[in-house]
Structure formats: structure tokens, C-alpha cells
Design a protein around this motif. Structure first.
Motif, PDB file in Angstrom:
ATOM      1  N   ALA A   1      18.644 -15.894 -82.567  1.00  0.00           N
ATOM      2  CA  ALA A   1      19.075 -15.422 -83.646  1.00  0.00           C
ATOM      3  C   ALA A   1      17.929 -14.452 -84.313  1.00  0.00           C
ATOM      4  CB  ALA A   1      19.694 -15.946 -84.836  1.00  0.00           C
ATOM      5  N   PRO A   2      16.645 -15.097 -84.346  1.00  0.00           N
ATOM      6  CA  PRO A   2      15.572 -13.874 -85.150  1.00  0.00           C
ATOM      7  C   PRO A   2      15.483 -12.869 -84.194  1.00  0.00           C
ATOM      8  CG  PRO A   2      14.917 -16.343 -85.247  1.00  0.00           C
ATOM      9  CD  PRO A   2      16.141 -16.436 -84.399  1.00  0.00           C
TER      10      PRO A   2
ATOM     11  N   GLY B   1      23.064 -13.154 -96.102  1.00  0.00           N
ATOM     12  CA  GLY B   1      22.905 -12.408 -97.493  1.00  0.00           C
ATOM     13  C   GLY B   1      21.730 -12.437 -98.339  1.00  0.00           C
ATOM     14  N   ASN B   2      20.609 -13.295 -97.601  1.00  0.00           N
ATOM     15  CA  ASN B   2      19.273 -13.001 -98.287  1.00  0.00           C
ATOM     16  C   ASN B   2      18.772 -12.054 -97.876  1.00  0.00           C
ATOM     17  OD1 ASN B   2      18.760 -15.742 -99.659  1.00  0.00           O
ATOM     18  ND2 ASN B   2      19.981 -16.505 -97.757  1.00  0.00           N
TER      19      ASN B   2
ATOM     20  N   VAL C   1      30.190 -19.560 -96.162  1.00  0.00           N
ATOM     21  CA  VAL C   1      29.051 -19.251 -96.946  1.00  0.00           C
ATOM     22  C   VAL C   1      28.023 -20.378 -96.373  1.00  0.00           C
ATOM     23  CG1 VAL C   1      27.694 -18.762 -99.186  1.00  0.00           C
ATOM     24  CG2 VAL C   1      30.185 -18.158 -98.585  1.00  0.00           C
ATOM     25  N   GLU C   2      28.188 -21.599 -96.573  1.00  0.00           N
ATOM     26  CA  GLU C   2      27.428 -22.739 -96.510  1.00  0.00           C
ATOM     27  C   GLU C   2      26.423 -22.580 -95.034  1.00  0.00           C
ATOM     28  OE1 GLU C   2      30.339 -23.017 -97.428  1.00  0.00           O
ATOM     29  OE2 GLU C   2      29.985 -23.661 -99.468  1.00  0.00           O
TER      30      GLU C   2
ATOM     31  N   LEU D   1      22.118 -20.677 -91.682  1.00  0.00           N
ATOM     32  CA  LEU D   1      21.317 -19.809 -90.555  1.00  0.00           C
ATOM     33  C   LEU D   1      20.275 -18.912 -91.145  1.00  0.00           C
ATOM     34  CD1 LEU D   1      21.671 -18.502 -87.594  1.00  0.00           C
ATOM     35  CD2 LEU D   1      23.472 -17.135 -88.522  1.00  0.00           C
ATOM     36  N   ASP D   2      20.436 -18.480 -92.463  1.00  0.00           N
ATOM     37  CA  ASP D   2      19.466 -17.851 -92.972  1.00  0.00           C
ATOM     38  C   ASP D   2      18.129 -18.608 -93.108  1.00  0.00           C
ATOM     39  OD1 ASP D   2      20.912 -15.518 -93.168  1.00  0.00           O
ATOM     40  OD2 ASP D   2      20.532 -15.402 -95.597  1.00  0.00           O
ATOM     41  N   ARG D   3      18.348 -20.055 -93.418  1.00  0.00           N
ATOM     42  CA  ARG D   3      17.017 -20.869 -93.492  1.00  0.00           C
ATOM     43  C   ARG D   3      16.526 -21.021 -92.050  1.00  0.00           C
ATOM     44  NH1 ARG D   3      20.656 -23.332 -97.146  1.00  0.00           N
ATOM     45  NH2 ARG D   3      21.362 -24.811 -95.504  1.00  0.00           N
ATOM     46  N   GLN D   4      17.075 -21.049 -91.141  1.00  0.00           N
ATOM     47  CA  GLN D   4      16.530 -21.249 -89.755  1.00  0.00           C
ATOM     48  C   GLN D   4      15.932 -19.929 -89.273  1.00  0.00           C
ATOM     49  OE1 GLN D   4      19.005 -23.331 -86.887  1.00  0.00           O
ATOM     50  NE2 GLN D   4      17.794 -22.311 -85.137  1.00  0.00           N
TER      51      GLN D   4
END
Length: 333
Positions: free
Chosen positions: A256-257, A194-195, A125-126, A131-134
Motif C-alpha cells: 500500500a505505501p 482520511g488523514n 471507517v475503522e 490502513l492509515d496507521r500501517q
């Protein structure tokens, strides 16, 4: 029986004309400048490919080439050229190529999604959250703007989601990220960790909070199935394999984006997310038709002037199954 051959000692490029014959369990090689006797079990025989000769390899690096295929087969009855014949056959070569293409296609259609699912289940999860933050930081630099919704309104929407009864708690988003975007229009989308990003235009498009909740429950279905992460893994499979080999994931993370925006959910993913939303809506005494109502609004909104290059990848209505099919299924529940 003797067979003509050419011998190379492995130390120079000089070719030595020789003859080969068998003496019990040994191969006798005779020429003007060379004589060798080797036990047959110590030799390696390579069959010809196309017009190349038979090759006998010796343990010390020497080699012997035999162009007379018929004579070689008589000298070594245990050898045959069936494999070579298959390799030289256009029919069998075409069949082999077709088989490779079928296997590659099956791997892409079934193997890659399966591997992405298993890998997504094992990613910590971490790591997914980082990855979400980036991804979000990159989107904020290039595509998203700060939300114009008041903190109170954002809190109301968060509270409504927090009070929902869910059969699958895995669908709870890691967090809601409120943003605005002229390019993406009315949208909400799930990040790999998951955000869920909620755009102002979606809130403005809805008639009431039930429609907003219905769309967010659809996104929570993607969260429960880790669809965004699986889609990202599938879309970047080649890049991931290369990154694993060279030990540098920076280029994959940088892409990724774009991969997230351009990848479209599969028919299965969309159906699963719709069903998750329908079940959760019924559990909370909200008709599943509220999601259908919102899909119709999004159908109209997608005809607007916002940038289709980005929005098509995220649009609920741009991927299979068709919007009409999905709307009918939701209204029938």
C-alpha cells in the motif's frame, strides 16, 4: 443411412469401429464387439473444433467420435456446424478477440473506477483508519522523518482548519500528521483513511497561512471524495482479487505505501479537489487565487533537487490537468 464412427466404452482406451444409424427416436450403434441403442434425448452432441471430430456423449461415460462431418449432418439434420465454423474462422476469431479487448478496456477505464468508488463507500471507517496507521508507520520507517515544527505552530495550523466553514463536512481530515522529508520536498498528501500528511517544506515554502490553508483544503477535497482510497483500490485491483481468493491481504497491505506514492490522481480527482478548495476558500473570504499562488510556488519547487522518483506521484503539478490550466481556472473564480 449409416455413418462410420469410433466408439469408446469409457472403461478402457480401446477403440471400436462402429456404424451409426437412426431407428425412430433412438440411435443404433453397431460394431463387431458392441451394439447399443440409445434414446436421442439422452445423448449430448459436441460440435467439432478445428479438425477434431463430432463427439456423441452417452450418459454412462461412453463416447463416439465421427470424423465424417457431412454424413453426421445428414444423420442428424437438427445439428449444424455454424458455431464450429465461426470458431474455425480467423476473421471471426479476430473479431472475438477485438471484442474481448474492447470490453476489457472499457472495464479498466470505466468499470474499475466505478467499482473502486462503490467499494470505497462501503469500507468501514475503522478499517480505513487502521490502513492509515500501517501506511504511515511504513512511511516513517523508510521515507519520513519527525517534523521540526514546534507544537505551537502545529496547533495553529490545526486551529485554522478547525475554524473553517465547510459546505461538505466529509472533507474534514481525520487528522493532520506533520512530518519532514528530504525526498518528497514541499508536499502534503492524503492517506486512504482520511488523514493528511503535511511536510515541513510545504509550510516553509508558503508566504502566509492562507496559502497553507489553500493547499490543505485541496487535500480535504481528496478526503471528501475518498480519492486516495479509491486510487489505492484501483491500483491494487489485481492484488485485491488474488487476496480475496486466497484469503491473505498481508501482501496488499504491505504494498500500500508504494502504491500510494506512485499512483497519480486522475484529471477528475484533481479538478474535484481544486473545486472543493475554491468553494471553501470563497466561503471563508479567501480568494481561490491563493491556491493558484501556491501551485506556482510548487511548480518552482519541483525543479529542485529532491527525489523525483517519489515526489512525482504526489506532486500536484505532475498529473492532469496541467498546472497552467488549473492555475488559470482558480484565478478566474
Amino acid at each position: 443411412m449409416r455413418v462410420a464412427a469410433v466408439y469408446y466404452d469409457g472403461r478402457s482406451a480401446k477403440a471400436h469401429p462402429v456404424t451409426l444409424c437412426l431407428e425412430d427416436d433412438k440411435l443404433l450403434l453397431q460394431g463387431k464387439e458392441v451394439v447399443r441403442r440409445e434414446v436421442l434425448t439422452g445423448l449430448e452432441i459436441q460440435p467439432p473444433l478445428a479438425s477434431t471430430p463430432w463427439v456423441v456423449l452417452f450418459a454412462d461415460g461412453a463416447r463416439c467420435e465421427v470424423a465424417d462431418s457431412r454424413g453426421f449432418a445428414e444423420l442428424f439434420p437438427g445439428t449444424d456446424s455454424r458455431v464450429a465454423a465461426l470458431e474455425n474462422s480467423w476473421r471471426w476469431s479476430g473479431f472475438a478477440l477485438l471484442l474481448v479487448l474492447v470490453i476489457a478496456g472499457a472495464g479498466y477505464v470505466w468499470g474499475l473506477p466505478y467499482a473502486a468508488q462503490r467499494l470505497a463507500e462501503r469500507i468501514p471507517v475503522e478499517l480505513a483508519q487502521s490502513l492509515d496507521r500501517q501506511v504511515l508507520a511504513d512511511l516513517d520507517r523508510h521515507l519520513l522523518q519527525p517534523s521540526r515544527l514546534s507544537p505551537e505552530r502545529q496547533g495553529q495550523i490545526n486551529a485554522k482548519l478547525g475554524n473553517l466553514v465547510l459546505a461538505d463536512e466529509a472533507g474534514r481530515p481525520a487528522g493532520l500528521e506533520f512530518r519532514a522529508s528530504a525526498e518528497l520536498g514541499a508536499n502534503a498528501f492524503t492517506l486512504p483513511g482520511g488523514n493528511v500528511v503535511v511536510l515541513d517544506a510545504l509550510i516553509e515554502l508558503a508566504d502566509d497561512d492562507e496559502q497553507i490553508v489553500a493547499v490543505l483544503l485541496h487535500e480535504m477535497g481528496h478526503v471528501a471524495g475518498r480519492h486516495a482510497l479509491r486510487q489505492l483500490l484501483q491500483a491494487s485491483a489485481v492484488g485485491l482479487a488474488l487476496a480475496w481468493y486466497v484469503g491473505d491481504f498481508s501482501q496488499v497491505l504491505a504494498a500500500a505505501p508504494a502504491l500510494l506514492l506512485e499512483a497519480r490522481y486522475s484529471r477528475e480527482f484533481e479538478r474535484d479537489a481544486d473545486q472543493f478548495a475554491a468553494d471553501a476558500l470563497k466561503a471563508n473570504a479567501i480568494p481561490p487565487g491563493r491556491l493558484a499562488d501556491m501551485l506556482q510556488k510548487l511548480e518552482a519547487a519541483r525543479q529542485g533537487n529532491y527525489n523525483r522518483k517519489f515526489a512525482d506521484g504526489l506532486d500536484y503539478l505532475s498529473s492532469h490537468p496541467s498546472s497552467e490550466e488549473r492555475i488559470n481556472r482558480l484565478r478566474s473564480q
